[in-house]
Scaffold this motif. Structure first.
Motif, PDB file in Angstrom:
ATOM      1  N   LEU A 122     -24.218 -33.171 -79.508  1.00  0.00           N
ATOM      2  CA  LEU A 122     -25.412 -33.755 -79.206  1.00  0.00           C
ATOM      3  C   LEU A 122     -26.171 -33.164 -77.960  1.00  0.00           C
ATOM      4  CD1 LEU A 122     -24.669 -37.748 -80.089  1.00  0.00           C
ATOM      5  CD2 LEU A 122     -26.203 -36.071 -81.504  1.00  0.00           C
ATOM      6  N   GLY A 123     -27.654 -33.213 -77.900  1.00  0.00           N
ATOM      7  CA  GLY A 123     -28.418 -32.334 -76.939  1.00  0.00           C
ATOM      8  C   GLY A 123     -28.262 -33.032 -75.706  1.00  0.00           C
ATOM      9  N   LEU A 124     -28.154 -34.566 -75.569  1.00  0.00           N
ATOM     10  CA  LEU A 124     -27.716 -35.348 -74.272  1.00  0.00           C
ATOM     11  C   LEU A 124     -26.375 -34.788 -73.564  1.00  0.00           C
ATOM     12  CD1 LEU A 124     -28.600 -37.359 -72.326  1.00  0.00           C
ATOM     13  CD2 LEU A 124     -27.843 -39.085 -73.698  1.00  0.00           C
ATOM     14  N   VAL A 299     -32.124 -33.590 -87.538  1.00  0.00           N
ATOM     15  CA  VAL A 299     -31.442 -34.427 -86.408  1.00  0.00           C
ATOM     16  C   VAL A 299     -32.538 -34.706 -85.484  1.00  0.00           C
ATOM     17  CG1 VAL A 299     -29.498 -34.737 -84.855  1.00  0.00           C
ATOM     18  CG2 VAL A 299     -29.124 -33.929 -87.335  1.00  0.00           C
ATOM     19  N   GLY A 300     -32.608 -35.954 -85.008  1.00  0.00           N
ATOM     20  CA  GLY A 300     -33.680 -35.973 -83.850  1.00  0.00           C
ATOM     21  C   GLY A 300     -32.961 -36.924 -82.745  1.00  0.00           C
ATOM     22  N   GLU A 301     -33.472 -36.388 -81.640  1.00  0.00           N
ATOM     23  CA  GLU A 301     -32.768 -37.437 -80.345  1.00  0.00           C
ATOM     24  C   GLU A 301     -33.819 -37.639 -79.753  1.00  0.00           C
ATOM     25  OE1 GLU A 301     -29.018 -35.837 -78.524  1.00  0.00           O
ATOM     26  OE2 GLU A 301     -29.542 -34.169 -79.668  1.00  0.00           O
ATOM     27  N   THR A 302     -34.107 -39.135 -79.080  1.00  0.00           N
ATOM     28  CA  THR A 302     -35.064 -39.301 -78.316  1.00  0.00           C
ATOM     29  C   THR A 302     -34.387 -40.059 -77.114  1.00  0.00           C
ATOM     30  OG1 THR A 302     -36.565 -39.928 -79.950  1.00  0.00           O
ATOM     31  CG2 THR A 302     -37.237 -40.791 -77.976  1.00  0.00           C
ATOM     32  N   ILE A 303     -34.894 -39.956 -75.819  1.00  0.00           N
ATOM     33  CA  ILE A 303     -34.152 -40.679 -74.736  1.00  0.00           C
ATOM     34  C   ILE A 303     -35.589 -41.277 -73.908  1.00  0.00           C
ATOM     35  CG2 ILE A 303     -32.732 -40.491 -72.611  1.00  0.00           C
ATOM     36  CD1 ILE A 303     -32.077 -37.403 -73.854  1.00  0.00           C
ATOM     37  N   TYR A 313     -37.999 -38.016 -73.246  1.00  0.00           N
ATOM     38  CA  TYR A 313     -37.637 -36.710 -73.955  1.00  0.00           C
ATOM     39  C   TYR A 313     -37.365 -36.673 -75.347  1.00  0.00           C
ATOM     40  CZ  TYR A 313     -37.189 -35.156 -69.062  1.00  0.00           C
ATOM     41  OH  TYR A 313     -37.662 -34.859 -67.671  1.00  0.00           O
ATOM     42  N   ARG A 314     -37.791 -35.694 -76.184  1.00  0.00           N
ATOM     43  CA  ARG A 314     -37.488 -35.754 -77.681  1.00  0.00           C
ATOM     44  C   ARG A 314     -36.957 -34.485 -78.053  1.00  0.00           C
ATOM     45  NH1 ARG A 314     -42.052 -37.545 -80.226  1.00  0.00           N
ATOM     46  NH2 ARG A 314     -41.273 -39.789 -80.103  1.00  0.00           N
ATOM     47  N   ARG A 315     -36.009 -34.384 -78.803  1.00  0.00           N
ATOM     48  CA  ARG A 315     -35.535 -33.191 -79.610  1.00  0.00           C
ATOM     49  C   ARG A 315     -35.262 -33.344 -80.921  1.00  0.00           C
ATOM     50  NH1 ARG A 315     -30.014 -29.705 -78.715  1.00  0.00           N
ATOM     51  NH2 ARG A 315     -28.988 -31.055 -79.805  1.00  0.00           N
ATOM     52  N   ARG A 316     -35.765 -32.317 -81.849  1.00  0.00           N
ATOM     53  CA  ARG A 316     -35.593 -32.489 -83.161  1.00  0.00           C
ATOM     54  C   ARG A 316     -35.281 -30.987 -83.900  1.00  0.00           C
ATOM     55  NH1 ARG A 316     -38.893 -32.115 -87.889  1.00  0.00           N
ATOM     56  NH2 ARG A 316     -38.158 -33.826 -89.557  1.00  0.00           N
ATOM     57  N   LEU A 317     -34.358 -30.899 -84.481  1.00  0.00           N
ATOM     58  CA  LEU A 317     -33.879 -29.649 -85.390  1.00  0.00           C
ATOM     59  C   LEU A 317     -34.067 -30.153 -86.691  1.00  0.00           C
ATOM     60  CD1 LEU A 317     -30.578 -28.722 -82.894  1.00  0.00           C
ATOM     61  CD2 LEU A 317     -33.257 -27.974 -82.919  1.00  0.00           C
ATOM     62  N   SER A 318     -34.468 -29.073 -87.641  1.00  0.00           N
ATOM     63  CA  SER A 318     -34.686 -29.108 -88.964  1.00  0.00           C
ATOM     64  C   SER A 318     -34.245 -28.210 -89.529  1.00  0.00           C
ATOM     65  CB  SER A 318     -36.276 -29.761 -89.488  1.00  0.00           C
ATOM     66  OG  SER A 318     -37.024 -28.560 -88.928  1.00  0.00           O
ATOM     67  N   ASP A 319     -33.764 -28.266 -91.044  1.00  0.00           N
ATOM     68  CA  ASP A 319     -33.553 -26.980 -91.777  1.00  0.00           C
ATOM     69  C   ASP A 319     -33.784 -27.503 -93.389  1.00  0.00           C
ATOM     70  OD1 ASP A 319     -32.489 -24.580 -92.449  1.00  0.00           O
ATOM     71  OD2 ASP A 319     -30.407 -25.627 -93.057  1.00  0.00           O
ATOM     72  N   SER A 320     -33.818 -26.639 -94.322  1.00  0.00           N
ATOM     73  CA  SER A 320     -33.994 -26.789 -95.484  1.00  0.00           C
ATOM     74  C   SER A 320     -33.133 -25.724 -96.396  1.00  0.00           C
ATOM     75  CB  SER A 320     -35.402 -26.532 -95.969  1.00  0.00           C
ATOM     76  OG  SER A 320     -35.816 -25.169 -95.968  1.00  0.00           O
ATOM     77  N   GLU A 321     -32.645 -26.197 -97.521  1.00  0.00           N
ATOM     78  CA  GLU A 321     -31.809 -25.220 -98.295  1.00  0.00           C
ATOM     79  C   GLU A 321     -31.506 -25.712 -99.581  1.00  0.00           C
ATOM     80  OE1 GLU A 321     -26.580 -24.933 -98.122  1.00  0.00           O
ATOM     81  OE2 GLU A 321     -27.606 -25.170 -96.124  1.00  0.00           O
TER      82      GLU A 321
END
Length: 397
Positions: A122-124, A299-303, A313-321
């Protein structure tokens, strides 16, 4: 195009030759559907004696509807169906008895081994272990402290899942013989979201002092450490991270996994009458198919600070397949004749999906490559088992 049309005509002619065409008949069926399902997706957010994952909680039954429209022409059946279920939902909450560590790089011996710790992907956690800025500290949510004895970090979790299904089939007429078979096209949509929120007082321990709150400078998680691992500030104001010297920040930290699946493919259906009475018929059936699955995930993270500071703060990573998936059903249907043109229909069935992306699993798609870059790829090794019954009316004309 000509070859496909010729093959379709040849196939239809072959099917029609099995029996003599008498007259066309249409049928429409409307069902109330209720189904339960498992929640086997598991993305670990907190490890340790009080482990917590995105897939916590059990789904309960949800209801929906199924509409079927079709026709019979001699020994040929053509039918289409649409199934829509209400959202499967689950939620839970609780508290931690121990601290929840973001990292343990201070090495001060303040924390017992085997405690609760944040998932290292996780980013945190990555920000808290950043070499240089954070390497000599341990950041955590504290469980007990002389300043607020008896306080415990709290958590909440939720999961939601939505399902819909469309089919178009052509095959043998169920009235011609005791068994029937068909082939067709099927489209399935499965959308999921799961989240865990942690709340509590943030604290940091320096390697130099090994004591909470103050004593040494830099008792904080720096804003620059968060932005270095991909977080973006989302509010104006004090964006210097989360600090303890002026009194601890109280923070809310949410991790969320989202996934969507669109399955398109061919399926085969086989059915046979198990009992054929004067006014009731019982039929068993099974269907299975291989599908092209267009998947998207994130996957998203919010603090968010809720105490002395106002950092967020916010981080979001996305992908498609695109991948392969399997879908199948097993069940039985009982048809009770009320009149010559109205039937009461009931039954029970089980649904199985594999090769799908589930919301709770998406946290497992986080990784770091050899260059230290943070990556995310859709996790699509999930499976779903759902089962339930239906009750409805069939009208023939």
């Amino acid at each position: 195009m000509f070859k496909k049309t010729f093959l379709a005509i040849l196939t239809a002619t072959g099917v029609l030759s099995f029996c003599q065409i008498s007259h066309a008949q249409m049928f429409f069926e409307a069902d109330w559907v209720f189904m339960d399902r498992d929640n086997d997706g598991d993305g670990n957010v907190v490890a340790g004696p009080e482990s917590l994952g995105l897939g916590s909680g059990d789904y309960d039954y949800t209801s929906g509807y199924r509409l079927i429209l079709g026709g019979q022409l001699g020994c040929v059946d053509i039918d289409s169906s649409w199934t829509q279920l209400d959202t499967w939902e689950t939620s839970d909450s609780g508290t931690f008895n121990g601290d929840v560590l973001f990292d343990d790089t201070a090495g001060a011996g303040f924390f017992p081994a085997g405690g609760n710790s944040l998932n290292r992907a996780l980013g945190l956690s990555q920000a808290a272990t950043l070499v240089g800025a954070e390497i000599d500290e341990t950041e955590f949510l504290r469980a007990t402290d002389p300043m607020d004895a008896g306080y415990s970090p709290r958590w909440t979790s939720f999961s939601e899942s939505n399902y819909s299904d469309f089919e178009l089939n052509i095959g043998t007429n169920r009235e011609c013989r005791r068994w029937r078979a068909s082939v067709g096209y099927r489209h399935i949509e499965l959308d999921e979201m799961s989240g865990v929120t942690l709340g509590g007082f943030f604290d940091a321990v320096d390697a130099a002092d090994g004591t909470p709150v103050g004593g040494q400078p830099n008792d904080q998680l720096a804003g620059s450490s968060l932005t270095a691992v991909g977080f973006d500030p989302i509010v104006a104001g004090s964006l210097d991270g989360f600090a303890t010297p002026a009194g601890p920040d109280s923070i809310l930290y949410q991790v969320r996994g989202d996934a969507s699946n669109e399955l398109d493919g061919a399926q085969a259906t086989f059915a046979g009458r198990l009992f054929d009475g004067d006014w009731i018929t019982i039929e068993g059936y099974g269907k299975a198919g291989i599908f092209h699955n267009n998947m998207r995930g994130s996957v998203g993270e919010t603090i968010v600070a809720t105490g002395n500071g106002n950092a967020a703060y916010r981080r979001r990573l996305s992908d498609s397949e695109i991948g392969a998936a399997f879908a199948g059903n097993l069940g039985f249907t009982a048809t009770v004749s009320l009149t010559d043109y109205i039937n009461l229909v009931t039954g029970y069935e089980a649904l199985f999906l594999s090769g799908v992306a589930l919301g709770p699993d998406q946290i497992n798609g986080l990784s770091t490559n050899l260059l230290g870059n943070r990556r995310y790829s859709v996790e699509n090794d999930g499976s779903v088992i759902a089962h339930g019954g239906r009750l409805g009316l069939e009208i023939l004309w």
